[in-house]
Design an enzyme around this catalytic site. Structure first.
Site, PDB file in Angstrom:
ATOM      1  N   CYS A 103       0.883  -1.162   0.000  1.00  0.00           N
ATOM      2  CA  CYS A 103       0.000   0.000   0.000  1.00  0.00           C
ATOM      3  C   CYS A 103       0.921   1.212   0.000  1.00  0.00           C
ATOM      4  O   CYS A 103       1.523   1.534   1.023  1.00  0.00           O
ATOM      5  CB  CYS A 103      -0.905   0.002   1.228  1.00  0.00           C
ATOM      6  SG  CYS A 103      -1.895   1.508   1.350  1.00  0.00           S
ATOM      7  N   CYS A 148      -0.771   4.447   2.134  1.00  0.00           N
ATOM      8  CA  CYS A 148      -0.892   4.415   3.600  1.00  0.00           C
ATOM      9  C   CYS A 148      -0.434   3.040   4.077  1.00  0.00           C
ATOM     10  O   CYS A 148       0.757   2.748   3.996  1.00  0.00           O
ATOM     11  CB  CYS A 148      -2.284   4.811   4.095  1.00  0.00           C
ATOM     12  SG  CYS A 148      -3.690   3.940   3.407  1.00  0.00           S
TER      13      CYS A 148
END
Lengths: 225, 225
Positions: free
Chosen positions: A125, A128
């Site tokens: 990711c 985040c």
């Protein structure tokens, strides 16, 4: 005008600059020690009656008891021995977890991506820290690190080599960047030499990192270490 | 918003320090577990109440942490600070209650004028359908698409490294809440796709590598080539 006083009605401002200013204040005034920051916030919420004194402990106990990488391992092991279940996992990962009683209905959409001799999958990711934690528990801290998030999409082969996964150039690497509320889980290949093993035995071979993609070759001799 | 959180493909990072996570222990220190559980406890009370909180708003609050803190403070520490900022912003607690030394500069709410329905009224009318969810998606599997170059100054899930790039629709998921709208308290459904990019189309050094990167992208992130 005093501004940060508690309001009668709790309502987000959705004002980016406002939270920028709040962070600036917190940056300047919160204690620098992390443990102290947590303690002061938790104490304040308990004191104000917004959080029960044992809420955090209860939450942690229940999470630790129910959720962890072993749940993902059970699902993957089942898919290795049951073609119908594997088809479900391919079509709808969440449903596969639900069939084994390992997911709430409102957990995420889950996409299972399968490794083959020609393809290796890796999950990240970059924006985040999205990870199917409600299904397979907390992600490792390296998963959330700046270095992994920056490098996994640009130099996946180099990243994998650092984890000890050396891939020939003819093996395709597919990197899945979790940019929506959908989540990804890698399904590693069943190791050779495990014919006739029970699901429980197989599940012990499956590591957390193999479900992220930074571990590829599970080995029957590892016994789930 | 182009802050340091959008880190995919940034260069200059060193090795990934995964060795300390080998044991699959979810947290290294107790305060990390407590800080994270504290967030989960508060979120649980806010889920489904976009006038108070959405996960995308929380993501944006974390993105607004001072860049130096974002890059250097522990991950869970950032969560705790973001929770504190969220609680202060929505009026659950006052800044001075948490940090008595803070002066509370002029912090009136200034919703971004470029966001038409931002502000407290946004949450009250939680659903906005820019497009009928039953409308057919514009793109189909196999279509070549180009991601947009410019993004809003607020929260988005279109990462910088895939902007203005050409990819191929890998999968169509149907309508899902657009993260950019959710981050301002508005639930707006829009078709979501998974888009595949050849590494060679993303990175100058990756020509000819058998690597692809997959990202989820909402329809408004994409245009026809």
């Amino acid at each position: 005008m005093r501004t940060f006083t508690a309001l009668e009605v709790v309502m987000a401002s959705y004002d980016s600059e406002r939270v920028g200013h709040i962070h600036d204040e917190l940056h300047s005034h919160l204690p620098s020690q992390s443990a102290l920051r947590v303690k002061s916030l938790e104490s304040l919420l308990v004191e104000k009656g917004l959080l029960k004194a044992d809420a955090v402990d209860k939450w942690l106990d229940s999470f630790a008891e129910k959720i962890g990488p072993k749940n993902g391992a059970r699902v993957i092991a089942r898919s290795w021995v049951d073609a119908g279940f594997e088809a479900t996992l391919r079509k709808d990962g969440l449903q596969a977890f639900q069939q084994l009683g390992l997911a709430d209905v409102d957990a995420y959409e889950l996409k299972a991506v399968f490794n083959t001799d020609e393809v290796h999958n890796l999950v990240v990711c970059t924006l985040c820290s999205c990870y199917p934690l409600r299904l397979i528990g907390m992600s490792p801290s390296w998963y959330k690190s700046n270095a992994y998030r920056a490098r996994a999409v640009r130099d996946p082969r180099g990243v994998l080599a650092e984890f000890g996964v050396k891939l020939n150039e003819d093996i395709e690497i597919r990197v899945w960047d979790s940019t929506s509320e959908r989540r990804y889980i890698v399904v590693p290949q069943r190791p050779a030499g495990t014919e006739g093993w029970s699901e429980d035995q197989l599940a012990k071979l499956i590591t957390r990192d193999s479900m992220i993609g930074t571990h590829r070759d599970l080995r029957s001799g590892d016994g789930g270490a | 918003m182009d802050t340091v959180h959008d880190i995919g493909g940034r260069q200059g990072f060193g090795p990934i320090r995964w060795q300390k996570d080998r044991g699959e222990k979810p947290f290294h220190e107790e305060w990390q577990a407590r800080g994270w559980a504290l967030c989960m406890c508060m979120f649980a009370g806010w889920r489904g109440k976009p006038e108070i909180w959405t996960l995308d708003w929380f993501r944006h609050v974390r993105e607004r942490i001072e860049p130096i803190d974002y890059l250097t403070r522990n991950y869970y520490d950032q969560w705790v600070q973001s929770l504190a900022a969220t609680l202060i912003d929505n009026g659950t607690i006052a800044l001075e209650e948490l940090v008595p030394a803070a002066r509370g500069a002029n912090m009136t709410r200034h919703p971004d004028p470029s966001i038409p329905s931002a502000g407290p009224s946004a949450g009250a009318s939680a659903t906005e359908c820019g497009k009928d969810p039953s409308d057919a998606p514009v793109f189909a599997m196999g279509d070549r698409v180009r991601t947009k170059m410019s993004i809003a100054a607020s929260h988005t899930r279109l990462a910088a490294y895939v902007r203005g790039r050409i990819g191929v629709i890998e999968e169509c998921h149907g309508p899902r809440p657009l993260a950019d709208a959710s981050a301002r308290g508005v639930i707006k459904l829009e078709p979501l796709y998974t888009v595949a990019f050849d590494a060679g189309d993303l990175w100058p050094e990756a020509q000819g590598r058998r690597e692809r990167v997959f990202v989820d992208a909402w329809e408004s992130y994409l245009e026809r080539t």
